[in-house]
Design a protein around this motif. Structure first.
Motif, short mmCIF file in Angstrom:
data_model
loop_
_atom_site.label_atom_id
_atom_site.label_comp_id
_atom_site.label_asym_id
_atom_site.label_seq_id
_atom_site.Cartn_x
_atom_site.Cartn_y
_atom_site.Cartn_z
N TYR A 29 -8.01 3.24 -4.05
CA TYR A 29 -8.30 4.26 -5.06
C TYR A 29 -7.14 5.26 -5.18
CZ TYR A 29 -13.08 2.51 -4.71
OH TYR A 29 -14.20 1.71 -4.68
N GLY A 30 -5.93 4.77 -4.94
CA GLY A 30 -4.76 5.62 -5.06
C GLY A 30 -4.52 6.55 -3.89
N VAL A 31 -5.30 6.40 -2.80
CA VAL A 31 -5.17 7.25 -1.63
C VAL A 31 -4.66 6.41 -0.46
CG1 VAL A 31 -6.38 8.74 0.01
CG2 VAL A 31 -7.04 8.75 -2.40
N SER A 32 -3.60 6.86 0.18
CA SER A 32 -3.06 6.17 1.35
C SER A 32 -3.53 6.87 2.61
CB SER A 32 -1.53 6.16 1.28
OG SER A 32 -0.99 5.54 2.44
N HIS A 33 -4.39 6.17 3.39
CA HIS A 33 -4.94 6.77 4.60
C HIS A 33 -5.48 5.64 5.49
CE1 HIS A 33 -7.48 9.18 7.26
NE2 HIS A 33 -6.84 10.25 6.83
N GLY A 34 -5.27 5.75 6.80
CA GLY A 34 -5.76 4.74 7.72
C GLY A 34 -7.27 4.60 7.70
N GLY A 35 -7.97 5.67 7.33
CA GLY A 35 -9.43 5.62 7.26
C GLY A 35 -9.94 4.65 6.21
N ASN A 36 -9.09 4.29 5.24
CA ASN A 36 -9.51 3.33 4.22
C ASN A 36 -9.81 1.95 4.81
OD1 ASN A 36 -9.44 4.90 1.84
ND2 ASN A 36 -7.22 4.76 1.79
N LEU A 37 -9.25 1.67 5.97
CA LEU A 37 -9.49 0.36 6.60
C LEU A 37 -10.94 0.20 7.03
CD1 LEU A 37 -6.24 0.15 8.77
CD2 LEU A 37 -6.69 -0.92 6.55
N LEU A 38 -11.68 1.32 7.16
CA LEU A 38 -13.11 1.24 7.47
C LEU A 38 -13.88 0.51 6.38
CD1 LEU A 38 -13.77 4.86 8.78
CD2 LEU A 38 -13.78 2.77 10.14
N ALA A 39 -13.30 0.44 5.19
CA ALA A 39 -13.99 -0.17 4.05
C ALA A 39 -14.37 -1.61 4.34
CB ALA A 39 -13.11 -0.10 2.81
N TYR A 40 -13.53 -2.33 5.07
CA TYR A 40 -13.79 -3.75 5.32
C TYR A 40 -15.05 -3.94 6.16
CZ TYR A 40 -9.23 -4.64 3.33
OH TYR A 40 -8.18 -4.72 2.45
N PRO A 182 -9.25 -9.84 -0.25
CA PRO A 182 -10.41 -10.72 -0.15
C PRO A 182 -10.48 -11.51 1.14
CG PRO A 182 -8.83 -11.54 -1.77
CD PRO A 182 -8.39 -10.18 -1.40
N THR A 183 -9.33 -11.96 1.66
CA THR A 183 -9.33 -12.74 2.91
C THR A 183 -9.83 -11.90 4.08
OG1 THR A 183 -7.48 -14.10 2.14
CG2 THR A 183 -7.92 -14.07 4.51
N THR A 184 -9.31 -10.68 4.19
CA THR A 184 -9.73 -9.79 5.27
C THR A 184 -11.21 -9.46 5.15
OG1 THR A 184 -7.53 -8.81 5.31
CG2 THR A 184 -9.27 -7.58 6.39
N LEU A 185 -11.69 -9.24 3.94
CA LEU A 185 -13.10 -8.92 3.74
C LEU A 185 -13.99 -10.11 4.10
CD1 LEU A 185 -15.28 -6.99 2.78
CD2 LEU A 185 -14.92 -7.82 0.45
N LEU A 186 -13.60 -11.32 3.72
CA LEU A 186 -14.40 -12.51 4.03
C LEU A 186 -14.46 -12.77 5.53
CD1 LEU A 186 -13.35 -14.96 1.17
CD2 LEU A 186 -15.57 -13.86 1.49
N VAL A 187 -13.34 -12.60 6.23
CA VAL A 187 -13.33 -12.79 7.68
C VAL A 187 -14.21 -11.73 8.35
CG1 VAL A 187 -11.90 -12.73 9.75
CG2 VAL A 187 -11.09 -13.93 7.71
N SER A 188 -14.14 -10.50 7.88
CA SER A 188 -14.97 -9.42 8.43
C SER A 188 -16.45 -9.70 8.17
CB SER A 188 -14.57 -8.08 7.82
OG SER A 188 -13.22 -7.78 8.09
N LEU A 189 -16.75 -10.21 6.99
CA LEU A 189 -18.13 -10.56 6.66
C LEU A 189 -18.64 -11.70 7.54
CD1 LEU A 189 -20.61 -10.24 4.85
CD2 LEU A 189 -19.52 -11.75 3.18
N LEU A 190 -17.78 -12.70 7.78
CA LEU A 190 -18.16 -13.80 8.67
C LEU A 190 -18.42 -13.30 10.08
CD1 LEU A 190 -18.46 -16.84 9.25
CD2 LEU A 190 -15.99 -16.91 9.68
N ALA A 191 -17.56 -12.42 10.58
CA ALA A 191 -17.73 -11.87 11.92
C ALA A 191 -19.04 -11.10 12.04
CB ALA A 191 -16.55 -10.97 12.27
N ALA A 192 -19.32 -10.26 11.06
CA ALA A 192 -20.56 -9.47 11.08
C ALA A 192 -21.79 -10.37 10.98
CB ALA A 192 -20.55 -8.45 9.94
N SER A 193 -21.71 -11.42 10.18
CA SER A 193 -22.83 -12.34 10.00
C SER A 193 -23.13 -13.11 11.29
CB SER A 193 -22.54 -13.33 8.87
OG SER A 193 -22.33 -12.65 7.65
N LEU A 194 -22.08 -13.62 11.94
CA LEU A 194 -22.27 -14.38 13.18
C LEU A 194 -22.78 -13.48 14.30
CD1 LEU A 194 -19.15 -16.72 13.11
CD2 LEU A 194 -21.53 -17.34 12.67
N LEU A 195 -22.27 -12.25 14.37
CA LEU A 195 -22.76 -11.32 15.38
C LEU A 195 -24.24 -11.02 15.16
CD1 LEU A 195 -22.24 -9.44 17.77
CD2 LEU A 195 -21.54 -7.68 16.14
N TYR A 196 -24.62 -10.84 13.90
CA TYR A 196 -26.02 -10.59 13.57
C TYR A 196 -26.90 -11.77 13.99
CZ TYR A 196 -30.14 -11.12 10.62
OH TYR A 196 -31.40 -11.38 10.16
#
Length: 220
Positions: A29-40, A182-196
């Motif tokens: 969203y035009g903002v550069s910040h390490g906290g944006n990585l929480l989005a994944y 998209p790749t990072t999001l899909l891998v994060s989604l897979l990790a969260a799904s398998l942990l669940y």
């Protein structure tokens, strides 16, 4: 199968961390910040939370139909994990919102408010289930699990039903301004799904042990 899920969760979780902190851009969203990585993880947790609460809905419906103890265990186990995932989604989203909106919470945003309603609804589900003692009590919890689920799809489509203040529609929106890999999001989604799935299996087993112990105590 549990070993496959456990190791899959571990491997995909490590891969998610590596991608998030290794290659994902921290500009959103035009903002550069390490906290944006929480989005994944915020997005991944939100989708898995919906899956967990959907499992509670299915398990509750099947319990009302067949009265099997397994369906009650499945519904409650998924409900507990779903509530935890909704809580984490709200926490991660609040910290991310502080970066993007300069505010931890905005009451004018329809997605935030409806998702908070989901949190309260399933907090109520856990309270109702905690007060059950089998029989009719389990039926009340199952009815609650079926009716309460209506809040979940409403929250997820709220940005289409009403004009959003901050959250924008992402799926099917070619003008979305979030810079999500998209790749990072899909891998994060897979990790969260398998942990669940792994935690769900453990919680159901614990339910079975609790029920077996209660039955033994009654026989004594």
């Amino acid at each position: 199968m549990s070993r496959v899920v456990k190791w899959g969760a571990l491997v995909s979780g490590v891969a998610s961390f590596a991608l998030v902190f290794g290659s994902a851009s921290d500009v959103m969203y035009g903002v550069s910040h390490g906290g944006n990585l929480l989005a994944y993880w915020h997005i991944a947790l939100a989708w898995v939370a919906a899956s967990a609460l959907g499992t509670t809905f299915v398990g509750s419906a099947l319990y009302l139909r067949y009265r099997g103890a397994f369906w009650s265990r499945l519904a409650h186990s998924a409900g507990e994990l779903g509530f935890l995932l909704v809580t984490l989604t709200l926490l991660f989203g609040s910290f991310w919102g502080k970066v993007i909106w300069n505010s931890y919470w905005e009451w004018t945003d329809v997605r935030l408010v409806t998702f908070l309603v989901v949190w309260f609804i399933y907090a109520g589900y856990l309270v109702v289930h905690a007060g059950t003692d089998g029989g009719s009590g389990d039926r009340y919890a199952a009815v609650y699990g079926v009716l309460g689920f209506i809040t979940v799809p409403i929250s997820y489509v709220s940005t289409r039903l009403w004009t959003p203040t901050f959250h924008e529609t992402t799926l099917g929106n070619p003008d979305v301004s979030a810079n999500i890999d998209p790749t990072t999001l899909l891998v994060s989604l897979l990790a969260a799904s398998l942990l669940y799935l792994y935690l769900l299996g453990l919680r159901i087993q614990l339910h079975e042990l609790e029920d077996d112990l209660a039955a033994r105590q009654q026989r004594r």
